[in-house]
Design a protein around this motif. Structure first.
Motif, PDB file in Angstrom:
ATOM      1  N   GLN A  15       0.831  -1.197   0.000  1.00  0.00           N
ATOM      2  CA  GLN A  15       0.000   0.000   0.000  1.00  0.00           C
ATOM      3  C   GLN A  15       0.871   1.254   0.000  1.00  0.00           C
ATOM      4  N   GLU A  16       1.963   1.220   0.741  1.00  0.00           N
ATOM      5  CA  GLU A  16       2.891   2.351   0.758  1.00  0.00           C
ATOM      6  C   GLU A  16       3.459   2.613  -0.630  1.00  0.00           C
ATOM      7  N   ILE A  17       3.753   1.551  -1.370  1.00  0.00           N
ATOM      8  CA  ILE A  17       4.269   1.693  -2.734  1.00  0.00           C
ATOM      9  C   ILE A  17       3.202   2.334  -3.620  1.00  0.00           C
ATOM     10  N   ASN A  18       1.945   1.891  -3.499  1.00  0.00           N
ATOM     11  CA  ASN A  18       0.853   2.501  -4.271  1.00  0.00           C
ATOM     12  C   ASN A  18       0.753   3.994  -3.979  1.00  0.00           C
ATOM     13  N   ILE A  19       0.870   4.360  -2.721  1.00  0.00           N
ATOM     14  CA  ILE A  19       0.769   5.769  -2.327  1.00  0.00           C
ATOM     15  C   ILE A  19       1.940   6.559  -2.910  1.00  0.00           C
ATOM     16  N   ALA A  20       3.140   5.997  -2.863  1.00  0.00           N
ATOM     17  CA  ALA A  20       4.314   6.683  -3.413  1.00  0.00           C
ATOM     18  C   ALA A  20       4.175   6.874  -4.922  1.00  0.00           C
ATOM     19  N   ILE A  21       3.703   5.855  -5.621  1.00  0.00           N
ATOM     20  CA  ILE A  21       3.487   5.958  -7.071  1.00  0.00           C
ATOM     21  C   ILE A  21       2.417   7.002  -7.355  1.00  0.00           C
ATOM     22  N   GLY A  22       1.357   7.013  -6.559  1.00  0.00           N
ATOM     23  CA  GLY A  22       0.287   7.990  -6.733  1.00  0.00           C
ATOM     24  C   GLY A  22       0.769   9.420  -6.556  1.00  0.00           C
ATOM     25  N   LYS A  23       1.630   9.628  -5.575  1.00  0.00           N
ATOM     26  CA  LYS A  23       2.192  10.972  -5.361  1.00  0.00           C
ATOM     27  C   LYS A  23       3.018  11.406  -6.557  1.00  0.00           C
ATOM     28  N   ARG A  24       3.770  10.470  -7.118  1.00  0.00           N
ATOM     29  CA  ARG A  24       4.582  10.793  -8.295  1.00  0.00           C
ATOM     30  C   ARG A  24       3.698  11.104  -9.495  1.00  0.00           C
ATOM     31  N   LEU A  25       2.599  10.358  -9.637  1.00  0.00           N
ATOM     32  CA  LEU A  25       1.664  10.616 -10.735  1.00  0.00           C
ATOM     33  C   LEU A  25       1.081  12.020 -10.612  1.00  0.00           C
ATOM     34  N   LYS A  26       0.633  12.372  -9.428  1.00  0.00           N
ATOM     35  CA  LYS A  26       0.042  13.701  -9.219  1.00  0.00           C
ATOM     36  C   LYS A  26       1.071  14.804  -9.463  1.00  0.00           C
ATOM     37  N   GLN A  27       2.265  14.614  -8.949  1.00  0.00           N
ATOM     38  CA  GLN A  27       3.326  15.608  -9.127  1.00  0.00           C
ATOM     39  C   GLN A  27       3.620  15.799 -10.618  1.00  0.00           C
ATOM     40  N   ALA A  28       3.698  14.699 -11.372  1.00  0.00           N
ATOM     41  CA  ALA A  28       3.981  14.790 -12.808  1.00  0.00           C
ATOM     42  C   ALA A  28       2.812  15.439 -13.548  1.00  0.00           C
ATOM     43  N   ARG A  29       1.579  15.109 -13.154  1.00  0.00           N
ATOM     44  CA  ARG A  29       0.399  15.692 -13.799  1.00  0.00           C
ATOM     45  C   ARG A  29       0.373  17.198 -13.586  1.00  0.00           C
ATOM     46  N   LEU A  30       0.609  17.637 -12.356  1.00  0.00           N
ATOM     47  CA  LEU A  30       0.598  19.062 -12.069  1.00  0.00           C
ATOM     48  C   LEU A  30       1.780  19.785 -12.723  1.00  0.00           C
ATOM     49  N   GLY A  31       2.859  19.047 -12.961  1.00  0.00           N
ATOM     50  CA  GLY A  31       4.031  19.622 -13.610  1.00  0.00           C
ATOM     51  C   GLY A  31       3.893  19.741 -15.113  1.00  0.00           C
ATOM     52  N   ARG A  32       2.943  19.000 -15.700  1.00  0.00           N
ATOM     53  CA  ARG A  32       2.731  19.089 -17.154  1.00  0.00           C
ATOM     54  C   ARG A  32       1.880  20.306 -17.429  1.00  0.00           C
ATOM     55  N   LYS A  33       2.433  21.228 -18.175  1.00  0.00           N
ATOM     56  CA  LYS A  33       1.746  22.491 -18.428  1.00  0.00           C
ATOM     57  C   LYS A  33       0.995  22.442 -19.762  1.00  0.00           C
ATOM     58  N   ILE A  34      -0.216  22.949 -19.745  1.00  0.00           N
ATOM     59  CA  ILE A  34      -1.066  23.034 -20.922  1.00  0.00           C
ATOM     60  C   ILE A  34      -1.122  24.503 -21.336  1.00  0.00           C
ATOM     61  N   ILE A  35      -0.877  24.776 -22.615  1.00  0.00           N
ATOM     62  CA  ILE A  35      -0.919  26.146 -23.116  1.00  0.00           C
ATOM     63  C   ILE A  35      -2.309  26.417 -23.666  1.00  0.00           C
ATOM     64  N   ILE A  36      -2.905  27.507 -23.222  1.00  0.00           N
ATOM     65  CA  ILE A  36      -4.238  27.903 -23.673  1.00  0.00           C
ATOM     66  C   ILE A  36      -4.077  29.053 -24.650  1.00  0.00           C
ATOM     67  N   ASP A  37      -4.496  28.832 -25.898  1.00  0.00           N
ATOM     68  CA  ASP A  37      -4.431  29.879 -26.921  1.00  0.00           C
ATOM     69  C   ASP A  37      -5.787  30.567 -27.025  1.00  0.00           C
ATOM     70  N   GLY A  38      -5.881  31.539 -27.915  1.00  0.00           N
ATOM     71  CA  GLY A  38      -7.166  32.151 -28.195  1.00  0.00           C
ATOM     72  C   GLY A  38      -7.364  33.500 -27.541  1.00  0.00           C
ATOM     73  N   SER A  39      -6.478  33.909 -26.710  1.00  0.00           N
ATOM     74  CA  SER A  39      -6.600  35.230 -26.103  1.00  0.00           C
ATOM     75  C   SER A  39      -5.405  36.063 -26.536  1.00  0.00           C
ATOM     76  N   ASP A  40      -5.405  37.329 -26.144  1.00  0.00           N
ATOM     77  CA  ASP A  40      -4.267  38.162 -26.504  1.00  0.00           C
ATOM     78  C   ASP A  40      -3.005  37.689 -25.816  1.00  0.00           C
ATOM     79  N   LYS A  41      -3.158  37.021 -24.667  1.00  0.00           N
ATOM     80  CA  LYS A  41      -2.019  36.501 -23.908  1.00  0.00           C
ATOM     81  C   LYS A  41      -2.097  34.985 -23.869  1.00  0.00           C
ATOM     82  N   GLU A  42      -0.960  34.357 -23.996  1.00  0.00           N
ATOM     83  CA  GLU A  42      -0.906  32.906 -23.828  1.00  0.00           C
ATOM     84  C   GLU A  42      -0.934  32.600 -22.340  1.00  0.00           C
ATOM     85  N   ARG A  43      -1.811  31.683 -21.933  1.00  0.00           N
ATOM     86  CA  ARG A  43      -1.863  31.297 -20.524  1.00  0.00           C
ATOM     87  C   ARG A  43      -1.411  29.844 -20.398  1.00  0.00           C
ATOM     88  N   ILE A  44      -0.836  29.538 -19.263  1.00  0.00           N
ATOM     89  CA  ILE A  44      -0.368  28.179 -18.999  1.00  0.00           C
ATOM     90  C   ILE A  44      -1.024  27.702 -17.716  1.00  0.00           C
TER      91      ILE A  44
END
Length: 133
Positions: A15-44
């Motif tokens: 279970q500890e391993i599952n939790i550690a993997i889950g934390k890494r997944l969340k950290q990587a997901r939040l670290g992946r930036k999505i660029i939003i176009d369509g406005s005068d300014k690019e937002r991330i």
């Protein structure tokens, strides 16, 4: 451990391993930036659970369970997540980092499955993640 639910099938170490993997997944997901176009300014902004769930072919609730460590992430989902989040697959599976001071042998012993050990040794000769592209 942040998860209060007891599993009938997993040991506390697993279970500890599952939790550690889950934390890494969340950290990587939040670290992946999505660029939003369509406005005068690019937002991330960070990647959402819904966006990741579409790439993993599951629901956002399942992604939540992976991130909390209440569900075990299968290898296929880890491969898909590593490709989408642009991180190395071993960032999920580097056992030394998951449990500092413990060796790979200790983790394999926790699984109590000799077949798992022999199959993992065979993976050393398998194609690398670069070959999957």
């Amino acid at each position: 451990m942040g998860n209060n639910k007891k599993s009938f099938f997993l040991t506390s170490k697993q279970q500890e391993i599952n939790i550690a993997i889950g934390k890494r997944l969340k950290q990587a997901r939040l670290g992946r930036k999505i660029i939003i176009d369509g406005s005068d300014k690019e937002r991330i902004r960070p990647c959402t659970q819904t966006e990741l769930s579409k790439k993993l072919d599951c629901t956002f609730q399942q992604v939540q369970k992976y991130e909390k460590g209440s569900n075990t992430m299968c290898t296929l989902k880890m491969v898909l997540a590593s490709k989408f989040l642009n991180i190395p697959l071993d960032s999920f599976t580097n056992i030394y980092d998951l449990h500092v001071g413990q060796t790979n042998r200790h983790i394999v012993d926790m699984c109590d499955d000799k077949k798992l050990l022999s199959e993992s040794k065979q993976l050393d000769d398998s194609p690398t993640s670069k070959d999957l592209n």
